[in-house]
Scaffold this motif. Structure first.
Motif, PDB file in Angstrom:
ATOM      1  N   PRO A 388       0.894  -1.019   0.068  1.00  0.00           N
ATOM      2  CA  PRO A 388      -0.075  -0.091   0.174  1.00  0.00           C
ATOM      3  C   PRO A 388       0.785   1.126  -0.111  1.00  0.00           C
ATOM      4  O   PRO A 388       2.064   1.240   0.418  1.00  0.00           O
ATOM      5  N   MET A 389       0.174   2.143  -0.503  1.00  0.00           N
ATOM      6  CA  MET A 389       0.782   3.619  -0.545  1.00  0.00           C
ATOM      7  C   MET A 389      -0.163   4.613   0.389  1.00  0.00           C
ATOM      8  O   MET A 389      -1.230   4.563   0.071  1.00  0.00           O
ATOM      9  N   GLU A 390       0.721   5.371   1.243  1.00  0.00           N
ATOM     10  CA  GLU A 390      -0.333   6.051   2.093  1.00  0.00           C
ATOM     11  C   GLU A 390      -0.836   7.317   1.237  1.00  0.00           C
ATOM     12  O   GLU A 390      -0.601   7.865   0.368  1.00  0.00           O
ATOM     13  N   GLY A 391      -2.327   7.339   1.501  1.00  0.00           N
ATOM     14  CA  GLY A 391      -3.262   8.032   0.874  1.00  0.00           C
ATOM     15  C   GLY A 391      -3.779   7.728  -0.415  1.00  0.00           C
ATOM     16  O   GLY A 391      -4.575   8.312  -1.065  1.00  0.00           O
ATOM     17  N   ILE A 392      -3.225   6.625  -1.045  1.00  0.00           N
ATOM     18  CA  ILE A 392      -3.804   6.151  -2.243  1.00  0.00           C
ATOM     19  C   ILE A 392      -4.758   5.170  -2.274  1.00  0.00           C
ATOM     20  O   ILE A 392      -4.318   3.865  -1.869  1.00  0.00           O
ATOM     21  N   THR A 393      -5.977   5.251  -2.014  1.00  0.00           N
ATOM     22  CA  THR A 393      -7.015   4.728  -1.926  1.00  0.00           C
ATOM     23  C   THR A 393      -8.057   4.712  -3.068  1.00  0.00           C
ATOM     24  O   THR A 393      -8.198   5.761  -3.408  1.00  0.00           O
ATOM     25  N   SER A 394      -9.126   3.673  -2.968  1.00  0.00           N
ATOM     26  CA  SER A 394     -10.278   3.883  -3.960  1.00  0.00           C
ATOM     27  C   SER A 394     -11.275   5.052  -3.479  1.00  0.00           C
ATOM     28  O   SER A 394     -11.869   5.772  -4.204  1.00  0.00           O
ATOM     29  N   SER A 395     -11.102   5.295  -2.088  1.00  0.00           N
ATOM     30  CA  SER A 395     -11.776   6.484  -1.590  1.00  0.00           C
ATOM     31  C   SER A 395     -11.553   7.786  -1.998  1.00  0.00           C
ATOM     32  O   SER A 395     -12.184   8.665  -2.436  1.00  0.00           O
ATOM     33  N   TRP A 396     -10.314   7.851  -2.056  1.00  0.00           N
ATOM     34  CA  TRP A 396      -9.297   9.066  -2.583  1.00  0.00           C
ATOM     35  C   TRP A 396      -9.611   9.117  -4.193  1.00  0.00           C
ATOM     36  O   TRP A 396      -9.963  10.335  -4.641  1.00  0.00           O
ATOM     37  N   LEU A 397      -9.612   8.263  -4.942  1.00  0.00           N
ATOM     38  CA  LEU A 397     -10.221   8.106  -6.277  1.00  0.00           C
ATOM     39  C   LEU A 397     -11.657   8.654  -6.508  1.00  0.00           C
ATOM     40  O   LEU A 397     -11.888   9.460  -7.188  1.00  0.00           O
ATOM     41  N   LEU A 398     -12.480   8.126  -5.696  1.00  0.00           N
ATOM     42  CA  LEU A 398     -13.888   8.264  -5.738  1.00  0.00           C
ATOM     43  C   LEU A 398     -14.092   9.777  -5.754  1.00  0.00           C
ATOM     44  O   LEU A 398     -14.837  10.392  -6.387  1.00  0.00           O
ATOM     45  N   ASP A 399     -13.490  10.649  -4.694  1.00  0.00           N
ATOM     46  CA  ASP A 399     -13.584  11.875  -4.587  1.00  0.00           C
ATOM     47  C   ASP A 399     -13.152  12.510  -5.806  1.00  0.00           C
ATOM     48  O   ASP A 399     -13.836  13.763  -5.970  1.00  0.00           O
ATOM     49  N   LYS A 400     -12.262  12.179  -6.529  1.00  0.00           N
ATOM     50  CA  LYS A 400     -12.162  12.825  -7.676  1.00  0.00           C
ATOM     51  C   LYS A 400     -13.230  12.737  -8.852  1.00  0.00           C
ATOM     52  O   LYS A 400     -12.967  13.464  -9.906  1.00  0.00           O
ATOM     53  N   ILE A 401     -13.873  11.667  -8.864  1.00  0.00           N
ATOM     54  CA  ILE A 401     -14.929  11.497 -10.075  1.00  0.00           C
ATOM     55  C   ILE A 401     -16.068  12.541 -10.026  1.00  0.00           C
ATOM     56  O   ILE A 401     -16.773  12.246  -8.927  1.00  0.00           O
ATOM     57  N   GLU A 402     -16.264  13.195 -10.950  1.00  0.00           N
ATOM     58  CA  GLU A 402     -17.159  14.324 -11.069  1.00  0.00           C
ATOM     59  C   GLU A 402     -18.626  13.794 -11.728  1.00  0.00           C
ATOM     60  O   GLU A 402     -18.868  14.001 -12.829  1.00  0.00           O
ATOM     61  N   ASN A 403     -19.155  12.760 -10.657  1.00  0.00           N
ATOM     62  CA  ASN A 403     -20.405  12.209 -11.174  1.00  0.00           C
ATOM     63  C   ASN A 403     -21.008  12.007  -9.716  1.00  0.00           C
ATOM     64  O   ASN A 403     -20.535  11.184  -9.170  1.00  0.00           O
ATOM     65  N   SER A 404     -22.304  12.403  -9.580  1.00  0.00           N
ATOM     66  CA  SER A 404     -23.007  12.179  -8.137  1.00  0.00           C
ATOM     67  C   SER A 404     -23.402  10.931  -7.986  1.00  0.00           C
ATOM     68  O   SER A 404     -23.584  10.153  -6.772  1.00  0.00           O
ATOM     69  N   ASN A 405     -23.428  10.164  -9.252  1.00  0.00           N
ATOM     70  CA  ASN A 405     -23.974   8.658  -9.065  1.00  0.00           C
ATOM     71  C   ASN A 405     -22.851   7.750  -8.927  1.00  0.00           C
ATOM     72  O   ASN A 405     -22.480   6.980  -9.721  1.00  0.00           O
ATOM     73  N   LYS A 406     -22.041   7.832  -7.592  1.00  0.00           N
ATOM     74  CA  LYS A 406     -20.835   6.908  -7.636  1.00  0.00           C
ATOM     75  C   LYS A 406     -20.894   6.418  -6.051  1.00  0.00           C
ATOM     76  O   LYS A 406     -21.396   7.012  -5.218  1.00  0.00           O
ATOM     77  N   LYS A 407     -20.306   5.360  -5.954  1.00  0.00           N
ATOM     78  CA  LYS A 407     -19.945   4.769  -4.590  1.00  0.00           C
ATOM     79  C   LYS A 407     -19.039   3.726  -4.642  1.00  0.00           C
ATOM     80  O   LYS A 407     -18.716   2.949  -5.474  1.00  0.00           O
ATOM     81  N   LEU A 408     -18.588   3.509  -3.143  1.00  0.00           N
ATOM     82  CA  LEU A 408     -17.198   2.556  -2.742  1.00  0.00           C
ATOM     83  C   LEU A 408     -17.944   1.469  -2.348  1.00  0.00           C
ATOM     84  O   LEU A 408     -18.772   1.618  -1.233  1.00  0.00           O
ATOM     85  N   VAL A 409     -17.751   0.352  -2.722  1.00  0.00           N
ATOM     86  CA  VAL A 409     -18.373  -0.999  -2.205  1.00  0.00           C
ATOM     87  C   VAL A 409     -17.221  -1.854  -1.873  1.00  0.00           C
ATOM     88  O   VAL A 409     -16.418  -2.187  -2.638  1.00  0.00           O
ATOM     89  N   VAL A 410     -17.555  -2.702  -0.731  1.00  0.00           N
ATOM     90  CA  VAL A 410     -16.611  -3.860  -0.425  1.00  0.00           C
ATOM     91  C   VAL A 410     -17.111  -4.953  -1.348  1.00  0.00           C
ATOM     92  O   VAL A 410     -18.453  -4.989  -1.711  1.00  0.00           O
ATOM     93  N   LYS A 411     -16.355  -5.970  -1.471  1.00  0.00           N
ATOM     94  CA  LYS A 411     -16.680  -7.123  -2.431  1.00  0.00           C
ATOM     95  C   LYS A 411     -17.856  -7.695  -1.995  1.00  0.00           C
ATOM     96  O   LYS A 411     -18.725  -8.362  -2.526  1.00  0.00           O
ATOM     97  N   GLN A 412     -17.958  -8.051  -0.344  1.00  0.00           N
ATOM     98  CA  GLN A 412     -19.167  -8.646   0.004  1.00  0.00           C
ATOM     99  C   GLN A 412     -20.411  -7.976  -0.107  1.00  0.00           C
ATOM    100  O   GLN A 412     -21.567  -8.809  -0.178  1.00  0.00           O
ATOM    101  N   GLU A 413     -20.560  -6.612  -0.586  1.00  0.00           N
ATOM    102  CA  GLU A 413     -21.703  -6.153  -0.663  1.00  0.00           C
ATOM    103  C   GLU A 413     -21.988  -5.711  -2.354  1.00  0.00           C
ATOM    104  O   GLU A 413     -22.996  -5.078  -2.580  1.00  0.00           O
ATOM    105  N   LEU A 414     -20.958  -6.239  -3.233  1.00  0.00           N
ATOM    106  CA  LEU A 414     -20.978  -5.895  -4.527  1.00  0.00           C
ATOM    107  C   LEU A 414     -22.441  -6.310  -5.099  1.00  0.00           C
ATOM    108  O   LEU A 414     -22.987  -5.430  -5.941  1.00  0.00           O
ATOM    109  N   ILE A 415     -22.637  -7.576  -4.964  1.00  0.00           N
ATOM    110  CA  ILE A 415     -24.063  -8.193  -5.739  1.00  0.00           C
ATOM    111  C   ILE A 415     -25.071  -7.416  -5.215  1.00  0.00           C
ATOM    112  O   ILE A 415     -25.918  -6.878  -5.948  1.00  0.00           O
ATOM    113  N   GLN A 416     -25.319  -7.272  -4.095  1.00  0.00           N
ATOM    114  CA  GLN A 416     -26.452  -6.306  -3.499  1.00  0.00           C
ATOM    115  C   GLN A 416     -26.533  -4.905  -4.097  1.00  0.00           C
ATOM    116  O   GLN A 416     -27.592  -4.502  -4.814  1.00  0.00           O
TER     117      GLN A 416
END
Length: 449
Positions: A388-416
């Motif tokens: 891992p690299m400090e500060g480099i996460t999917s949450s960090w990437l998500l914040d950069k996406i200019e689209n309100s219809n977005k979310k971060l999901v763990v694998k266990q909740e992906l199907i749902q």
């Protein structure tokens, strides 16, 4: 090194897509083959079915007892850490250890070698070319980085005089090859953890291109800073695809070559990037001497590659596509193809970033590419060979996406989360272990029909 004197081939990291193709090859030519990998996958199961012994624990006692030093070749992958005990066991006893790229170099040195280079498009182009040559009756073996649907394998043919290989730029691997005919599909920045900057990766591609002395046998896209035969779509180049239309979900197009016009070529893979890959393969095969009839027939019968815009579900109500795209340019290509085919439908993209370094280097480009979809689900970054690299996460990437219809999901909740969407077109994207989840996603979506 003389491969004829090798009796046993042992792979450390046998389950990788490139490593498993080599394992199939050595098994096919009569060598004893076995190996280690970290986890069991569909690829390792397929290898076991053809008689290759594989284990999933890093234990020295699991190395076959009859793999003696004087006739054993050990092939390693860069993804395996230097602390690996089997690796160190072989090193300490002076076994013959080679990287996959070095072995491909040895194999291709004594054959007529087609090498397909480029940041994007290597697997598709080499698969199409391998299929064309095999269908034309050529004595070919093609090592490809994906499972080709026509053969359900990443190895096409078992010929001894012609090889087709992906010329991989990672770790400058392609400089081990001995190409007779080659192409460069693209030279975008990637693997900056290895190269440092875009200029260095371009220099490496130029060094690869210089391995082809006869520039009439080096094929390039029109904008690359390399001397060679230029190929394009709807531009005035040496090989040009034009008059492109879609008939029954299939491309139909014409090609201008330096000497003639080929008409009404049919090709089923969606997206302009795949049309370009087909044109590159056509140009190389035509220059080699394959007949027009054989090329046209093979392009029409090519079924595609698993995880390369691979349809999992295709009905009037719902479409599910899976793709290996792991670079912003590749994600843009997937988006272009989806919009061309399904212009008025809502598209959900499920993306698993691959490597912390790549996510860091191209974060803004990833954000822009993903924002183009109607809805985005992000999974955590797949680390592969990295810590891992400090500060480099999917949450960090998500914040950069200019689209309100977005979310971060763990694998266990992906199907749902997928089932909670009102999208009609679903696309899974990424080079990590998201591919292992495709069958589960397909089953869940099928149950909604």
């Amino acid at each position: 090194m003389n491969l004829n004197q090798i009796h046993n081939v042992y792979f450390i990291g046998i389950g990788g897509i490139g490593m498993s193709a080599l394992a199939r090859y050595f098994k096919a030519i009569g060598k004893n083959v076995s190996g280690y990998d970290k986890t069991e996958t569909e690829l390792t199961k397929d290898l076991e079915q053809i008689g290759i012994d594989i284990h999933f624990e890093d234990r020295i006692d699991l190395i076959p007892a009859d793999y003696y030093q004087e006739n054993t070749l050990v092939i390693i992958t860069p993804a395996v850490p230097k602390t690996h005990s089997q690796w160190n066991y072989f090193v300490e006893r002076n076994y013959e250890l080679k990287k996959r790229a070095e072995v491909l170099g040895i194999i291709t040195k004594d054959t007529f070698c087609f090498a397909v280079a480029g940041t994007h498009g290597k697997t598709t182009t080499s698969s199409i070319l391998g299929h064309i040559l095999f269908e034309s009756g050529a004595d070919v073996t093609a090592f490809v980085g994906g499972i080709v649907e026509n053969y359900n394998s990443n190895l096409i043919g078992n010929g001894k005089t012609i090889t087709v290989v992906e010329a991989d730029e990672f770790d400058r691997s392609f400089l081990h090859l001995h190409p007779d005919i080659a192409c460069v599909t693209s030279m975008d920045a990637d693997h900056l953890d290895i190269y440092g900057d875009k200029e260095s990766i371009e220099e490496s591609f130029i060094e690869f291109a210089d391995k082809v002395e006869d520039k009439t046998k080096l094929f390039i896209t029109k904008d690359l800073p390399i001397k060679g035969v230029r190929c394009s779509i709807n531009e005035n180049t040496d090989f040009t695809a034009f008059n492109i239309r879609i008939v029954n979900s299939q491309y139909v197009f014409d090609v201008k070559t330096p000497t003639e016009i080929l008409e009404n070529i049919r090709f089923s893979l969606p997206g302009k990037h795949n049309l370009m890959n087909a044109l590159m393969a056509l140009a190389m095969a035509k220059t080699y001497g394959v007949s027009t009839e054989a090329i046209v027939s093979a392009l029409d019968s090519f079924k595609g590659i698993k995880r390369r815009f691979s349809y999992q579900i295709k009905t009037e109500k719902l479409v599910y596509i899976d793709d290996y795209a792991h670079h912003p340019t590749e994600i843009n290509a997937v988006h272009q193809a989806v919009r061309e085919l399904y212009p008025n439908q809502k598209v959900l993209a499920i993306f698993q970033p691959h490597l912390f370094s790549r996510t860091k280097d191209f974060a803004d480009d990833f954000a822009k590419s993903l924002a183009a979809f109607d809805e985005i689900i992000l999974l955590d970054i797949y680390p592969a060979r990295e810590l891992p690299m400090e500060g480099i996460t999917s949450s960090w990437l998500l914040d950069k996406i200019e689209n309100s219809n977005k979310k971060l999901v763990v694998k266990q909740e992906l199907i749902q989360s997928i089932l909670g969407s009102d999208a009609t077109v679903f696309v899974t994207i990424g080079a990590g272990d998201i591919g292992e989840m495709v069958s589960t996603i397909k089953k869940a979506l099928n149950e909604t029909l």
